[in-house]
Design an enzyme around this catalytic site. Structure first.
Site, PDB file in Angstrom:
ATOM      1  N   HIS A 110       0.827  -1.207   0.000  1.00  0.00           N
ATOM      2  CA  HIS A 110       0.000   0.000   0.000  1.00  0.00           C
ATOM      3  C   HIS A 110       0.859   1.255   0.000  1.00  0.00           C
ATOM      4  CE1 HIS A 110      -2.814   2.888   2.227  1.00  0.00           C
ATOM      5  NE2 HIS A 110      -3.270   2.777   0.999  1.00  0.00           N
ATOM      6  N   HIS A 140      -8.684   8.100  -3.557  1.00  0.00           N
ATOM      7  CA  HIS A 140      -8.706   6.646  -3.768  1.00  0.00           C
ATOM      8  C   HIS A 140      -9.766   6.218  -4.774  1.00  0.00           C
ATOM      9  CE1 HIS A 140      -6.216   6.470  -0.135  1.00  0.00           C
ATOM     10  NE2 HIS A 140      -5.871   5.261  -0.542  1.00  0.00           N
ATOM     11  N   ARG A 190       0.091  22.217  -2.950  1.00  0.00           N
ATOM     12  CA  ARG A 190       0.171  20.770  -2.837  1.00  0.00           C
ATOM     13  C   ARG A 190      -0.133  20.434  -1.371  1.00  0.00           C
ATOM     14  NH1 ARG A 190      -0.641  15.632  -2.132  1.00  0.00           N
ATOM     15  NH2 ARG A 190       0.725  14.201  -3.253  1.00  0.00           N
ATOM     16  N   CYS A 224       7.354  21.250  -6.304  1.00  0.00           N
ATOM     17  CA  CYS A 224       6.907  19.976  -5.759  1.00  0.00           C
ATOM     18  C   CYS A 224       7.804  18.857  -6.308  1.00  0.00           C
ATOM     19  CB  CYS A 224       5.458  19.727  -6.148  1.00  0.00           C
ATOM     20  SG  CYS A 224       4.801  18.235  -5.395  1.00  0.00           S
ATOM     21  N   TYR A 267       8.810  10.654  -1.866  1.00  0.00           N
ATOM     22  CA  TYR A 267       9.788  11.725  -2.038  1.00  0.00           C
ATOM     23  C   TYR A 267      11.194  11.257  -1.667  1.00  0.00           C
ATOM     24  CZ  TYR A 267       5.341  14.216  -1.872  1.00  0.00           C
ATOM     25  OH  TYR A 267       4.055  14.607  -2.069  1.00  0.00           O
TER      26      TYR A 267
HETATM   27  N1  LIG Z   1       1.941  20.762   6.765  1.00  0.00           N
HETATM   28  C1  LIG Z   1       2.145  20.488   5.470  1.00  0.00           C
HETATM   29  N2  LIG Z   1       3.224  20.988   4.863  1.00  0.00           N
HETATM   30  C2  LIG Z   1       3.452  20.734   3.561  1.00  0.00           C
HETATM   31  C3  LIG Z   1       2.599  19.894   2.807  1.00  0.00           C
HETATM   32  C4  LIG Z   1       1.457  19.368   3.469  1.00  0.00           C
HETATM   33  O1  LIG Z   1       0.640  18.649   2.879  1.00  0.00           O
HETATM   34  N3  LIG Z   1       1.271  19.681   4.803  1.00  0.00           N
HETATM   35  N4  LIG Z   1       2.904  19.615   1.501  1.00  0.00           N
HETATM   36  C5  LIG Z   1       4.313  19.751   1.111  1.00  0.00           C
HETATM   37  C6  LIG Z   1       4.581  19.642  -0.304  1.00  0.00           C
HETATM   38  S1  LIG Z   1       4.722  18.083  -0.956  1.00  0.00           S
HETATM   39  C7  LIG Z   1       4.844  20.741  -1.072  1.00  0.00           C
HETATM   40  S2  LIG Z   1       5.276  20.571  -2.683  1.00  0.00           S
HETATM   41  C8  LIG Z   1       4.757  22.103  -0.510  1.00  0.00           C
HETATM   42  C9  LIG Z   1       3.754  22.924  -1.293  1.00  0.00           C
HETATM   43  O2  LIG Z   1       3.639  24.206  -0.762  1.00  0.00           O
HETATM   44  P1  LIG Z   1       2.534  25.187  -1.322  1.00  0.00           P
HETATM   45  O3  LIG Z   1       1.223  24.448  -1.299  1.00  0.00           O
HETATM   46  O4  LIG Z   1       2.569  26.392  -0.478  1.00  0.00           O
HETATM   47  O5  LIG Z   1       2.929  25.502  -2.742  1.00  0.00           O
HETATM   48  O6  LIG Z   1       4.354  22.111   0.842  1.00  0.00           O
HETATM   49  C10 LIG Z   1       4.885  21.072   1.619  1.00  0.00           C
HETATM   50  N5  LIG Z   1       4.552  21.292   2.994  1.00  0.00           N
HETATM   51 MO   LIG Z   2       5.344  18.248  -3.102  1.00  0.00          MO
END
Ligand SMILES: Nc1nc2c(c(=O)[nH]1)N[C@H]1C(S)=C(S)[C@@H](COP(=O)(O)O)O[C@H]1N2
Ligand SMILES: [Mo]
Length: 463
Positions: A28, A53, A128, A175, A315
């Site tokens: 998963h 999902h 994101r 991202c 990631y």
């Molecule tokens: N707390 C929190 N921080 C996070 C995320 C999240 O989902 N929650 N997403 C991350 C990811 S994968 C990315 S690419 C960036 C995106 O920042 P933005 O939405 O301000 O462009 O925040 C990061 N920080």
């Molecule tokens: Mo991301």
């Protein structure tokens, strides 16, 4: 049957179906989260939190595990109606945005528009999210700093932080999955991924906040630090398990006064918007977006990386031979600084372009992580027989290795007189001489990052 080992099988239901997911759990992509509300129960509450999902590829996978159906009297018309939508309070985004996933929100301003402005307007800056946006009262919110396993702790209100000396950093954020759609399309048999991101999951802004190196120095953590190897950032958005989103960066990046890591409360001169982490987020220039934790609650100096799924599993840097069957997560490092990348913003794939004086105009962005600067952008319209050097129209004046912004470029390229369409490719070169790889095939990664092969767009020509 005597002699047979006793084995617990794990069954779940979804709508009228009954599924045995025992063998699926270790594959998963979301890890063992699936166990939390799924043991012997319904998938619906879990999928209310993770609604992506209900995607063809995932429903097909689920079907492979169907072992039967609920009895007619146990079936419910709409099993989802019993669970509240945890995304109900999420801010509404700009209607021009290109939305890849509604919940959690994954969307961005249109690609053609992104390349028009050096500073991406806040309402078009890509978003994101992984979870519902938490509601935070800025008047009572505090940020904790802690050295793990010690009493060395500090707690600041937002006002405390705003009274300190601040800095403004011009930096792009990208991202990890930016351009993933191209990687998936380019590699035959690649598993369909949930968030097949287009090339607009990068944006550029001015970020204002308190240097993390100063806050750490106050706690006795400096560039000489030997014991603690990581700084974790913990957010306030939470999984169904209650685990918060978190990420970590190496200690050298956090303590380096030139590393420009900040706890940011402003974006392009305005308070950080709710979608981007209001009231405060970590901002880690030069590193992949996932490490810039939004809705920041705590900074933890630690001997360990963040425990979060997005640090430990997603990631990460996987080789093209790695898949869910043979993966050893601990053997593969987390993605931190990102490699050189670029894309065409105008025209878009499939657009019709007018030919003037035998040429067409192309524009786009280029960016490299780790503080590298773009030194050249090459464009070809004949499959690499001849290359043209683009003009770097907008570039921040800071030098490598402390250059964090993207570069916007444009190029006029000749096309054949009788051609009805043309393939345009671009590739960037950064200040350490690194260049984008030619194709996605040899850099395929099953988790879909990083995606930095040449960007290729096919455009129709009108003469
Ligand atoms: N707390 C929190 N921080 C996070 C995320 C999240 O989902 N929650 N997403 C991350 C990811 S994968 C990315 S690419 C960036 C995106 O920042 P933005 O939405 O301000 O462009 O925040 C990061 N920080
Ligand atoms: Mo991301």
């Amino acid at each position: 049957m005597s002699g047979m080992p006793l084995e617990t099988r794990i069954w779940v239901t979804f709508r009228e179906g009954v599924y045995d997911i025992t063998d699926y759990i270790k594959k998963h992509p979301g890890g063992e989260k699936i166990l939390i509300s799924a043991i012997g129960g319904q998938l619906e509450p879990l999928w209310t939190m993770y609604p992506f999902h209900e995607h063809r590829a995932i429903l097909q996978t689920l079907e492979m595990h169907r072992i039967g159906n609920l009895a007619l009297e146990d079936q419910i018309d709409d099993p989802f109606k019993f669970f509240d939508d945890p995304y109900i309070n999420d801010p509404v985004m700009h209607s021009d945005n290109h939305v890849v996933v509604e919940k959690p929100y994954i969307g961005s301003g249109p690609l053609s528009r992104l390349g028009d402005e050096f500073y991406t307007p806040n309402e078009h800056f890509y978003v994101r999210n992984h979870l519902p946006v938490p509601q935070i009262d800025p008047n009572t919110h505090t940020i904790e700093l802690e050295i793990e396993g010690t009493d060395n702790k500090k707690c600041y209100t937002l006002d405390d932080l705003k009274r300190m000396k601040n800095v403004t950093v011009t930096a792009a954020l990208m991202c990890s999955g930016n351009r993933r759609e191209e990687m998936v399309k380019a590699v035959p048999g690649a598993r369909e991924m949930v968030a097949n991101l287009t090339p607009n999951f990068i944006s550029n802004a001015q970020w204002t906040g308190v240097p993390l190196s100063c806050l750490l120095k106050d706690m006795g953590i400096t560039t000489d630090e030997k014991k603690y190897k990581h700084v974790q950032f913990i957010g306030l958005d939470k999984e169904v398990t209650g685990e918060p989103y978190s990420a970590s960066i190496p200690i050298f990046k956090a303590t380096d006064p030139y590393g420009d890591v900040i706890l940011a409360y402003e974006m392009n001169g305005a308070p950080l918007p709710p979608m981007h982490g209001f009231p405060i987020r970590a901002f880690v220039p030069g590193h992949t977006g996932a490490r810039s934790v939004k809705w920041l609650k705590k900074v933890l100096v630690s001997e360990h990386e963040a425990p979060c799924h997005y640090q430990q599993i997603d990631y990460k840097l996987y080789g093209p031979n790695v898949n869910w069957k043979n993966v050893d997560y601990s053997a593969c490092p987390a993605l931190q600084m990102v490699p050189v990348n670029s894309a065409v913003c105008r025209p878009n794939n499939g657009d019709t372009v007018h030919v003037e004086d035998g040429c067409i105009n192309i524009k786009g962005y280029a960016y490299s992580g780790g503080g590298q600067k773009i030194i050249r952008l090459d464009v070809t319209s004949d499959g690499g027989e001849t290359w043209h050097t683009a003009t770097l129209d907008h570039q921040d004046k800071s030098e490598a290795p402390h250059h964090w912004a993207w570069t916007l470029w444009s190029c006029k390229i000749p096309v054949k007189k009788d051609a009805s369409e043309v393939d345009v490719w671009c590739k960037a070169v950064d200040s350490s001489g690194n260049v984008q790889p030619e194709s996605f095939k040899n850099i395929f990664s099953w988790k879909g990052c990083p995606c930095n092969a040449y960007n290729r767009v096919k455009v129709k020509l009108s003469h």
